[in-house]
Motif scaffolding. Structure first.
Motif, PDB file in Angstrom:
ATOM      1  N   SER A 176      -2.010  -1.238   7.549  1.00 46.68           N
ATOM      2  CA  SER A 176      -0.695  -1.060   6.941  1.00 46.68           C
ATOM      3  C   SER A 176      -0.656  -1.694   5.550  1.00 46.68           C
ATOM      4  CB  SER A 176       0.394  -1.634   7.843  1.00 46.68           C
ATOM      5  OG  SER A 176      -0.022  -2.840   8.461  1.00 46.68           O
ATOM      6  N   ASP A 177      -0.274  -0.890   4.547  1.00 44.21           N
ATOM      7  CA  ASP A 177      -0.207  -1.338   3.157  1.00 44.21           C
ATOM      8  C   ASP A 177       1.251  -1.541   2.754  1.00 44.21           C
ATOM      9  OD1 ASP A 177       0.683   1.251   3.092  1.00 44.21           O
ATOM     10  OD2 ASP A 177      -0.852   1.993   1.710  1.00 44.21           O
ATOM     11  N   LEU A 178       1.510  -1.612   1.448  1.00 45.73           N
ATOM     12  CA  LEU A 178       2.885  -1.837   0.981  1.00 45.73           C
ATOM     13  C   LEU A 178       3.800  -0.672   1.338  1.00 45.73           C
ATOM     14  CD1 LEU A 178       2.390  -3.551  -2.498  1.00 45.73           C
ATOM     15  CD2 LEU A 178       3.649  -4.473  -0.538  1.00 45.73           C
ATOM     16  N   TRP A 179       3.270   0.569   1.306  1.00 41.34           N
ATOM     17  CA  TRP A 179       4.114   1.695   1.699  1.00 41.34           C
ATOM     18  C   TRP A 179       4.533   1.552   3.148  1.00 41.34           C
ATOM     19  CZ3 TRP A 179       4.263   5.400   5.464  1.00 41.34           C
ATOM     20  CH2 TRP A 179       5.177   6.439   5.284  1.00 41.34           C
ATOM     21  N   TRP A 180       3.595   1.223   4.007  1.00 40.33           N
ATOM     22  CA  TRP A 180       3.924   1.046   5.418  1.00 40.33           C
ATOM     23  C   TRP A 180       4.886  -0.131   5.604  1.00 40.33           C
ATOM     24  CZ3 TRP A 180       3.723   3.766   9.728  1.00 40.33           C
ATOM     25  CH2 TRP A 180       2.928   4.908   9.740  1.00 40.33           C
ATOM     26  N   GLN A 181       4.703  -1.187   4.839  1.00 38.35           N
ATOM     27  CA  GLN A 181       5.629  -2.324   4.954  1.00 38.35           C
ATOM     28  C   GLN A 181       7.047  -1.896   4.590  1.00 38.35           C
ATOM     29  OE1 GLN A 181       4.424  -6.346   3.696  1.00 38.35           O
ATOM     30  NE2 GLN A 181       6.247  -6.372   2.392  1.00 38.35           N
ATOM     31  N   SER A 182       7.171  -1.070   3.548  1.00 37.47           N
ATOM     32  CA  SER A 182       8.505  -0.618   3.144  1.00 37.47           C
ATOM     33  C   SER A 182       9.170   0.206   4.241  1.00 37.47           C
ATOM     34  CB  SER A 182       8.413   0.199   1.851  1.00 37.47           C
ATOM     35  OG  SER A 182       7.788   1.456   2.076  1.00 37.47           O
ATOM     36  N   GLN A 183       8.368   0.925   5.023  1.00 34.12           N
ATOM     37  CA  GLN A 183       8.907   1.696   6.136  1.00 34.12           C
ATOM     38  C   GLN A 183       9.203   0.794   7.334  1.00 34.12           C
ATOM     39  OE1 GLN A 183       9.384   5.169   5.628  1.00 34.12           O
ATOM     40  NE2 GLN A 183       8.859   4.430   3.574  1.00 34.12           N
ATOM     41  N   LEU A 184       8.286  -0.118   7.633  1.00 29.01           N
ATOM     42  CA  LEU A 184       8.407  -0.952   8.827  1.00 29.01           C
ATOM     43  C   LEU A 184       9.520  -1.985   8.720  1.00 29.01           C
ATOM     44  CD1 LEU A 184       4.594  -1.531   9.449  1.00 29.01           C
ATOM     45  CD2 LEU A 184       6.128  -0.200  10.915  1.00 29.01           C
ATOM     46  N   ASP A 185       9.885  -2.361   7.504  1.00 28.26           N
ATOM     47  CA  ASP A 185      10.881  -3.411   7.340  1.00 28.26           C
ATOM     48  C   ASP A 185      12.242  -3.027   7.902  1.00 28.26           C
ATOM     49  OD1 ASP A 185       9.229  -5.310   6.308  1.00 28.26           O
ATOM     50  OD2 ASP A 185       9.792  -5.008   4.212  1.00 28.26           O
ATOM     51  N   ILE A 186      12.447  -1.728   8.140  1.00 30.00           N
ATOM     52  CA  ILE A 186      13.700  -1.306   8.772  1.00 30.00           C
ATOM     53  C   ILE A 186      13.818  -1.859  10.188  1.00 30.00           C
ATOM     54  CG2 ILE A 186      12.841   0.844   9.795  1.00 30.00           C
ATOM     55  CD1 ILE A 186      15.437   2.193   8.922  1.00 30.00           C
ATOM     56  N   ASP A 213      -4.414  -2.793   0.482  1.00 35.61           N
ATOM     57  CA  ASP A 213      -4.767  -1.394   0.249  1.00 35.61           C
ATOM     58  C   ASP A 213      -6.254  -1.138   0.476  1.00 35.61           C
ATOM     59  OD1 ASP A 213      -5.897  -2.650  -1.923  1.00 35.61           O
ATOM     60  OD2 ASP A 213      -4.742  -1.551  -3.448  1.00 35.61           O
ATOM     61  N   ASN A 214      -6.892  -2.001   1.291  1.00 37.24           N
ATOM     62  CA  ASN A 214      -8.327  -1.864   1.567  1.00 37.24           C
ATOM     63  C   ASN A 214      -8.605  -1.441   3.013  1.00 37.24           C
ATOM     64  OD1 ASN A 214      -7.639  -4.169   2.956  1.00 37.24           O
ATOM     65  ND2 ASN A 214      -9.301  -5.423   2.161  1.00 37.24           N
ATOM     66  N   LEU A 215      -7.586  -0.918   3.698  1.00 37.07           N
ATOM     67  CA  LEU A 215      -7.666  -0.488   5.096  1.00 37.07           C
ATOM     68  C   LEU A 215      -7.630  -1.650   6.083  1.00 37.07           C
ATOM     69  CD1 LEU A 215     -10.415   2.314   4.902  1.00 37.07           C
ATOM     70  CD2 LEU A 215      -7.939   2.543   4.608  1.00 37.07           C
ATOM     71  N   TYR A 216      -7.332  -2.865   5.584  1.00 36.59           N
ATOM     72  CA  TYR A 216      -7.298  -4.020   6.485  1.00 36.59           C
ATOM     73  C   TYR A 216      -5.981  -4.790   6.404  1.00 36.59           C
ATOM     74  CZ  TYR A 216     -12.082  -2.981   7.542  1.00 36.59           C
ATOM     75  OH  TYR A 216     -13.207  -2.333   7.978  1.00 36.59           O
ATOM     76  N   GLY A 217      -4.930  -4.134   5.905  1.00 37.23           N
ATOM     77  CA  GLY A 217      -3.615  -4.747   5.968  1.00 37.23           C
ATOM     78  C   GLY A 217      -3.149  -4.880   7.407  1.00 37.23           C
ATOM     79  N   MET A 218      -2.272  -5.848   7.669  1.00 39.02           N
ATOM     80  CA  MET A 218      -1.768  -6.086   9.018  1.00 39.02           C
ATOM     81  C   MET A 218      -0.307  -6.509   8.955  1.00 39.02           C
ATOM     82  SD  MET A 218      -4.877  -8.329  10.704  1.00 39.02           S
ATOM     83  CE  MET A 218      -4.168  -8.221  12.348  1.00 39.02           C
ATOM     84  N   HIS A 219       0.442  -6.086   9.946  1.00 37.42           N
ATOM     85  CA  HIS A 219       1.833  -6.513  10.080  1.00 37.42           C
ATOM     86  C   HIS A 219       2.147  -6.753  11.547  1.00 37.42           C
ATOM     87  CE1 HIS A 219       1.936  -4.703   6.068  1.00 37.42           C
ATOM     88  NE2 HIS A 219       3.066  -5.361   5.865  1.00 37.42           N
TER      89      HIS A 219
END
Length: 364
Positions: A135-145, A159-165
């Motif tokens: 999960s990158d910044l785009w995914w974070q912007s979606q998940l924050d809901i 953005d290296n395929l190893y983001g985590m949330h």
């Protein structure tokens, strides 16, 4: 025709024997993955040999013997992940919601934009904790809901395929993001407070796989798993380890992790729950995992429907229990396992002391 089957059988024998080596080269360790596919191919080959070759020939029976030996060996690894094998984790015999924890582990695929489908799964299965990988910044912007319902978070967009949330309904204490082996591969660690008042130590992992595009060897992945295993083996607090481990459930290295940690695999005796690759039914194996300590029993485990990623999400529902039915289950480490684990950590110059122990800093 005999020559053709000779070539085929010898090829399968080589593919079967290579993983016996503990060599960490990606192209050898990659053969740990398709054991189910090799089993089915060997079964088909064996049937053809018995149907088409001259059964009065010694050469035929030599080929049959080799194919059968390879078939049995591949079966030894995968049979524990079928329903004919005894369950390692007992089914929960109560539904005490205060001691229950539901987790969705989802490798979202960084370039995937089907967040709405993932949210539909979240609404349907109502996890207490959602962990996302890639999960990158785009995914974070979606998940924050989700923060309205999941106010406790750990965020590491990359953005290296190893983001985590991680998004949790339950309070998370002493949360930490660490780079245990590689400087760009994070892991997350925390202590979760259940409604019952019990505290659960959780580790969320996504080590890099051995592959020509990542690491030439499995040593980095293996070392991370070993130091986590050694660390959790020393605590009496309930433990959950989950994530995309980039290793299959039946590999020798995953078995080493289970032996050293003492953690249990709820899939044993229930099924493979192959989570990768979502787009190719003929190339699937269990890459996304959840292991837990003997404090838990299993209420439910499911592979969820596709949401646009190359991985399926894994849903696991555990119940914390005082029952001791799991006490003698799992795998035990011997002297060779301990020595092998030591070599893996020394190879990467890492130690279990680097792994956070969130329960050591908790407020009573």
């Amino acid at each position: 025709m005999l020559v053709t089957f000779l070539i085929i059988t010898v090829t399968f024998a080589i593919l079967t024997m290579l993983p016996l080596s503990r060599h960490e080269a990606w192209w050898i360790r990659g053969l740990d993955f398709p054991r189910l596919q090799l089993f089915l191919a060997l079964l088909f080959t064996l049937a053809l040999e018995l149907s088409l070759l001259d059964l009065s020939s010694k050469q035929t029976w030599g080929l049959v013997a080799v194919a059968l030996a390879c078939l049995v060996y591949q079966a030894w690894w995968i049979v524990p992940y079928t329903r004919i094998f005894p369950r390692e984790v007992k089914a929960a015999n109560n539904s005490d919601s205060r001691g229950r924890i539901r987790i969705i582990t989802a490798n979202v695929l960084m370039t995937n934009r089907n967040a709405k489908v993932l949210f539909a799964l979240i609404r349907e299965f109502q996890p207490d904790i959602l962990v996302t990988l890639e999960s990158d910044l785009w995914w974070q912007s979606q998940l924050d809901i989700l923060e309205t319902d999941y106010p406790y978070t750990i965020k590491c967009p990359l953005d290296n395929l190893y983001g985590m949330h991680v998004y949790s309904r339950f309070p998370m204490m002493n949360s930490q993001i660490e780079y245990l082996v590689e400087p760009d591969k994070p892991s997350m660690h925390a202590l979760v407070l259940l409604p019952s008042g019990h505290k659960v130590r959780v580790h969320f992992l996504h080590p890099a796989p051995p592959s020509p595009t990542e690491n030439n060897e499995s040593s980095e992945r293996d070392a991370e798993l070993v130091i986590i295993a050694k660390s959790v083996a020393e605590t009496n607090v309930p433990v959950i380890v989950t994530g995309d481990l980039n290793d299959v459930a039946w590999s020798e290295t995953t078995r080493l992790f289970r032996k050293i940690s003492g953690l249990l695999d709820p899939r044993v005796g229930r099924g493979m729950f192959n989570t990768f690759h979502a787009d190719y039914w003929f190339l699937r194996w269990p890459l996304d995992h959840l292991f837990h300590s003997k404090h838990f029993m299993l209420q439910s485990i499911k592979r969820l429907r596709s949401f646009g990623s190359d991985h399926y999400a894994l849903f696991t529902e555990l119940v914390l229990t005082a029952d001791t039915n799991n006490e003698h289950n799992g795998l035990d480490a011997d002297a060779d396992d301990l020595a092998w684990a030591k070599r893996k950590t020394e190879d990467q110059n890492v130690d279990k002391s680097a792994v956070p122990q969130p329960e050591k800093h908790s407020v009573a």
